[in-house]
Design an enzyme around this catalytic site. Structure first.
Site, PDB file in Angstrom:
ATOM      1  N   TYR A  26       0.836  -1.209   0.000  1.00  0.00           N
ATOM      2  CA  TYR A  26       0.000   0.000   0.000  1.00  0.00           C
ATOM      3  C   TYR A  26       0.869   1.257   0.000  1.00  0.00           C
ATOM      4  O   TYR A  26       0.675   2.158  -0.824  1.00  0.00           O
ATOM      5  CB  TYR A  26      -0.931  -0.019   1.212  1.00  0.00           C
ATOM      6  CG  TYR A  26      -1.743   1.242   1.377  1.00  0.00           C
ATOM      7  CD1 TYR A  26      -2.720   1.600   0.450  1.00  0.00           C
ATOM      8  CD2 TYR A  26      -1.525   2.088   2.470  1.00  0.00           C
ATOM      9  CE1 TYR A  26      -3.458   2.762   0.605  1.00  0.00           C
ATOM     10  CE2 TYR A  26      -2.264   3.247   2.631  1.00  0.00           C
ATOM     11  CZ  TYR A  26      -3.232   3.585   1.698  1.00  0.00           C
ATOM     12  OH  TYR A  26      -3.951   4.738   1.852  1.00  0.00           O
ATOM     13  N   GLY A  27       1.830   1.323   0.908  1.00  0.00           N
ATOM     14  CA  GLY A  27       2.714   2.481   0.957  1.00  0.00           C
ATOM     15  C   GLY A  27       3.504   2.639  -0.332  1.00  0.00           C
ATOM     16  O   GLY A  27       3.705   3.748  -0.835  1.00  0.00           O
ATOM     17  N   ALA A  28       3.955   1.516  -0.878  1.00  0.00           N
ATOM     18  CA  ALA A  28       4.725   1.560  -2.136  1.00  0.00           C
ATOM     19  C   ALA A  28       3.856   2.079  -3.279  1.00  0.00           C
ATOM     20  O   ALA A  28       4.326   2.852  -4.122  1.00  0.00           O
ATOM     21  CB  ALA A  28       5.260   0.168  -2.461  1.00  0.00           C
ATOM     22  N   ALA A  29       2.596   1.674  -3.296  1.00  0.00           N
ATOM     23  CA  ALA A  29       1.681   2.143  -4.349  1.00  0.00           C
ATOM     24  C   ALA A  29       1.467   3.649  -4.235  1.00  0.00           C
ATOM     25  O   ALA A  29       1.469   4.372  -5.248  1.00  0.00           O
ATOM     26  CB  ALA A  29       0.346   1.404  -4.254  1.00  0.00           C
TER      27      ALA A  29
HETATM   28  N1  NAP Z   1      -8.914   6.999   5.730  1.00  0.00           N
HETATM   29  C1  NAP Z   1      -7.607   7.207   5.882  1.00  0.00           C
HETATM   30  O1  NAP Z   1      -7.104   7.238   7.018  1.00  0.00           O
HETATM   31  C2  NAP Z   1      -6.728   7.427   4.673  1.00  0.00           C
HETATM   32  C3  NAP Z   1      -5.417   7.859   4.894  1.00  0.00           C
HETATM   33  C4  NAP Z   1      -4.578   8.080   3.805  1.00  0.00           C
HETATM   34  C5  NAP Z   1      -5.053   7.887   2.520  1.00  0.00           C
HETATM   35  N2  NAP Z   1      -6.335   7.462   2.317  1.00  0.00           N
HETATM   36  C6  NAP Z   1      -6.772   7.275   0.927  1.00  0.00           C
HETATM   37  O2  NAP Z   1      -7.939   8.025   0.709  1.00  0.00           O
HETATM   38  C7  NAP Z   1      -8.651   7.469  -0.401  1.00  0.00           C
HETATM   39  C8  NAP Z   1     -10.121   7.346  -0.019  1.00  0.00           C
HETATM   40  O3  NAP Z   1     -10.242   6.377   1.004  1.00  0.00           O
HETATM   41  P1  NAP Z   1     -11.222   6.572   2.251  1.00  0.00           P
HETATM   42  O4  NAP Z   1     -10.376   6.742   3.445  1.00  0.00           O
HETATM   43  O5  NAP Z   1     -12.262   7.581   1.963  1.00  0.00           O
HETATM   44  O6  NAP Z   1     -11.833   5.094   2.373  1.00  0.00           O
HETATM   45  P2  NAP Z   1     -13.159   4.482   1.726  1.00  0.00           P
HETATM   46  O7  NAP Z   1     -14.338   5.039   2.418  1.00  0.00           O
HETATM   47  O8  NAP Z   1     -12.947   3.004   1.758  1.00  0.00           O
HETATM   48  O9  NAP Z   1     -13.167   5.004   0.221  1.00  0.00           O
HETATM   49  C9  NAP Z   1     -12.532   4.342  -0.843  1.00  0.00           C
HETATM   50  C10 NAP Z   1     -13.427   4.472  -2.063  1.00  0.00           C
HETATM   51  O10 NAP Z   1     -12.738   3.979  -3.203  1.00  0.00           O
HETATM   52  C11 NAP Z   1     -13.614   3.158  -3.937  1.00  0.00           C
HETATM   53  N3  NAP Z   1     -12.809   2.178  -4.645  1.00  0.00           N
HETATM   54  C12 NAP Z   1     -11.932   1.298  -4.127  1.00  0.00           C
HETATM   55  N4  NAP Z   1     -11.397   0.533  -5.088  1.00  0.00           N
HETATM   56  C13 NAP Z   1     -11.950   0.951  -6.247  1.00  0.00           C
HETATM   57  C14 NAP Z   1     -11.820   0.553  -7.598  1.00  0.00           C
HETATM   58  N5  NAP Z   1     -11.021  -0.468  -7.962  1.00  0.00           N
HETATM   59  N6  NAP Z   1     -12.521   1.211  -8.540  1.00  0.00           N
HETATM   60  C15 NAP Z   1     -13.349   2.231  -8.202  1.00  0.00           C
HETATM   61  N7  NAP Z   1     -13.528   2.640  -6.936  1.00  0.00           N
HETATM   62  C16 NAP Z   1     -12.829   2.005  -5.976  1.00  0.00           C
HETATM   63  C17 NAP Z   1     -14.554   2.527  -2.909  1.00  0.00           C
HETATM   64  O11 NAP Z   1     -15.822   2.201  -3.463  1.00  0.00           O
HETATM   65  P3  NAP Z   1     -16.152   0.702  -3.966  1.00  0.00           P
HETATM   66  O12 NAP Z   1     -15.681  -0.233  -2.907  1.00  0.00           O
HETATM   67  O13 NAP Z   1     -17.636   0.703  -4.158  1.00  0.00           O
HETATM   68  O14 NAP Z   1     -15.418   0.542  -5.263  1.00  0.00           O
HETATM   69  C18 NAP Z   1     -14.711   3.670  -1.915  1.00  0.00           C
HETATM   70  O15 NAP Z   1     -15.803   4.498  -2.236  1.00  0.00           O
HETATM   71  C19 NAP Z   1      -7.972   6.131  -0.713  1.00  0.00           C
HETATM   72  O16 NAP Z   1      -7.162   6.281  -1.847  1.00  0.00           O
HETATM   73  C20 NAP Z   1      -7.144   5.867   0.531  1.00  0.00           C
HETATM   74  O17 NAP Z   1      -6.013   5.080   0.244  1.00  0.00           O
HETATM   75  C21 NAP Z   1      -7.176   7.226   3.358  1.00  0.00           C
END
Ligand code: NAP
Length: 241
Positions: A145-148
């Protein structure tokens, strides 16, 4: 003028807050995800300015069809879809499983952004912006995940150079711990959450609106000289010079 905004992963968490912020500014927002239900719920909550499209960002065919279905230029692309796919998978046992677990994380967080950006490239409007949601994990280290997420930041440097002459900026917003999302599934213990909050200089968890505010700024007239950067929004959990 009404802008067109595309937010991948816009049905929940951070993406939904980003969609809400742009919709409140009068923009027209398209949110994507794999599941229709959260998308419909978000659209119903956020109003007529928000439309939905089911699209798995890791599938080149679906991303291509999504792009073809859009009309007009895109002013802002937010590549928010992703998350740590290890939370949904069994720990790797053997090299084949290890390779698969890494591929899934790279596809979810990096390839999905590359595909959507390429699919919309000729639609991106001058004066617009591309924002990828990275992570503090890129700096702290967190397996695949971190690498991505680190890969997103590296690729974005080239992307910003390509888009700059067309009047388009490209940046990464890298959140620290953000509460009120589906990110951690049911895997975040109270102890871990408390330690993440304690590590922030602000002494609180981030919220999706913290990230939405940073993205909205990057899409504003005041940010036109800001490109090829990683903007950390982590409450001071991971400081920079
Ligand atoms: N929450 C944290 O602490 C945190 C910290 C750092 C970074 N982030 C990043 O913030 C971003 C948003 O995450 P979040 O925290 O809001 O969590 P989240 O509520 O799980 O949101 C992730 C969203 O991405 C969608 N998704 C995942 N894989 C997908 C795919 N292959 N195609 C299309 N949609 C996809 C999911 O919907 P479906 O499952 O319906 O596809 C979901 O709506 C992510 O990139 C995450 O890595 C989050």
């Amino acid at each position: 003028m009404t802008r067109t905004i595309v937010v991948t992963g816009g049905g929940t968490g951070i993406g939904k807050a980003i969609a809400a912020t742009f919709a409140a500014q009068g923009d027209s927002v398209v949110i994507t995800g794999r599941r229709i239900e959260p998308l419909k719920e978000a659209s119903a909550e956020l109003g007529d300015r928000v439309s939905v499209a089911v699209c798995d960002g890791t599938d080149p065919h679906q991303v291509g069809e999504f792009a073809q279905g859009l009309t007009g230029p895109v002013d802002v692309l937010v590549n928010c879809a992703g998350g740590n796919t290890d939370f949904d998978r069994d720990p790797a046992d053997g090299l084949a499983a290890l390779a698969e677990n890494w591929r899934v994380n790279l596809e979810s967080n990096l390839i999905s952004a590359v595909l959507m950006t390429a699919a919309l490239d000729d639609r991106l409007a001058s004066g617009g912006t591309v924002v990828h949601i990275g992570s503090i994990a890129a700096d702290k280290g967190a397996g695949a995940y971190g690498a991505a997420k680190a890969g997103l930041a590296s690729w974005n440097i080239q992307l910003a150079a390509q888009l700059g002459p067309r009047g388009i900026t490209a940046n990464v917003v890298a959140p620290g711990y953000i509460a009120d999302t589906e990110f951690f599934r049911d895997k975040l213990t109270d102890e871990r959450r408390d330690s993440l909050i304690a590590a922030a200089a602000t002494g609180r968890a981030g919220v999706p609106d913290d990230i939405a505010a940073a993205v909205a700024f990057l899409a504003s007239p005041g940010a036109r000289q800001l490109t090829a950067q990683v903007i950390a929004v982590n409450g001071g959990e991971w400081p920079t010079r």
